[in-house]
Design a protein around this motif. Structure first.
Motif, PDB file in Angstrom:
ATOM      1  N   ASP A  84       0.898  -1.110  -0.021  1.00 15.87           N
ATOM      2  CA  ASP A  84      -0.047  -0.149  -0.021  1.00 15.87           C
ATOM      3  C   ASP A  84       0.870   1.365   0.130  1.00 15.87           C
ATOM      4  O   ASP A  84       2.212   1.301   0.335  1.00 15.87           O
ATOM      5  CB  ASP A  84      -1.026  -0.107   1.064  1.00 15.87           C
ATOM      6  CG  ASP A  84      -0.356   0.274   2.412  1.00 15.87           C
ATOM      7  OD1 ASP A  84       0.737   0.687   2.582  1.00 15.87           O
ATOM      8  OD2 ASP A  84      -0.904  -0.328   3.534  1.00 15.87           O
ATOM      9  N   SER A  85       0.295   2.299  -0.253  1.00 15.27           N
ATOM     10  CA  SER A  85       0.945   3.566  -0.379  1.00 15.27           C
ATOM     11  C   SER A  85       1.829   4.189   0.746  1.00 15.27           C
ATOM     12  O   SER A  85       2.747   4.828   0.719  1.00 15.27           O
ATOM     13  CB  SER A  85       0.204   4.656  -1.257  1.00 15.27           C
ATOM     14  OG  SER A  85      -1.140   4.875  -0.288  1.00 15.27           O
ATOM     15  N   GLU A  86       1.250   3.659   1.750  1.00 16.12           N
ATOM     16  CA  GLU A  86       1.681   4.326   3.206  1.00 16.12           C
ATOM     17  C   GLU A  86       2.949   3.478   3.528  1.00 16.12           C
ATOM     18  O   GLU A  86       3.719   3.940   4.350  1.00 16.12           O
ATOM     19  CB  GLU A  86       0.654   3.993   4.257  1.00 16.12           C
ATOM     20  CG  GLU A  86      -0.474   5.071   4.040  1.00 16.12           C
ATOM     21  CD  GLU A  86      -1.581   5.022   5.394  1.00 16.12           C
ATOM     22  OE1 GLU A  86      -1.092   4.508   6.457  1.00 16.12           O
ATOM     23  OE2 GLU A  86      -2.593   5.337   4.955  1.00 16.12           O
TER      24      GLU A  86
END
Length: 87
Positions: A84-86
């Motif tokens: 995920d982008s985080e």
């Protein structure tokens, strides 16, 4: 005429360290043995392709339920890492 039976394959996230290791072994076969990617000596000895990103990823696996390896477990025939982008 259908060439495959949808019951033959299962797609899901890896549920254990064993499944992640099997996915890394498949990545080794494809990226190192077939395409000549370079890996560390430690990874070469273990015949796995893994890196620092593995711990941040979910490992999506494609299982061929009709193909058995030398154990009773269905064979992982495809894999992809999802981050995920985080992360």
């Amino acid at each position: 005429m259908s060439l495959t039976n949808i019951d033959q394959f299962e797609v899901r996230l890896a549920e254990s360290r064993h499944e992640i290791f099997a996915a890394q072994m498949l990545r080794y076969q494809v990226f190192v043995e077939e395409f000549g990617a370079q890996v560390s000596q430690k990874n070469r000895t273990a015949s796995v392709e893994k890196d620092k990103f593995d711990r941040y990823c979910d490992h999506l696996i494609l299982i061929d339920k009709w193909s058995k390896t030398c154990s009773a477990n269905p064979r992982i025939v495809g894999t992809m890492r999802l981050m995920d982008s985080e992360a």
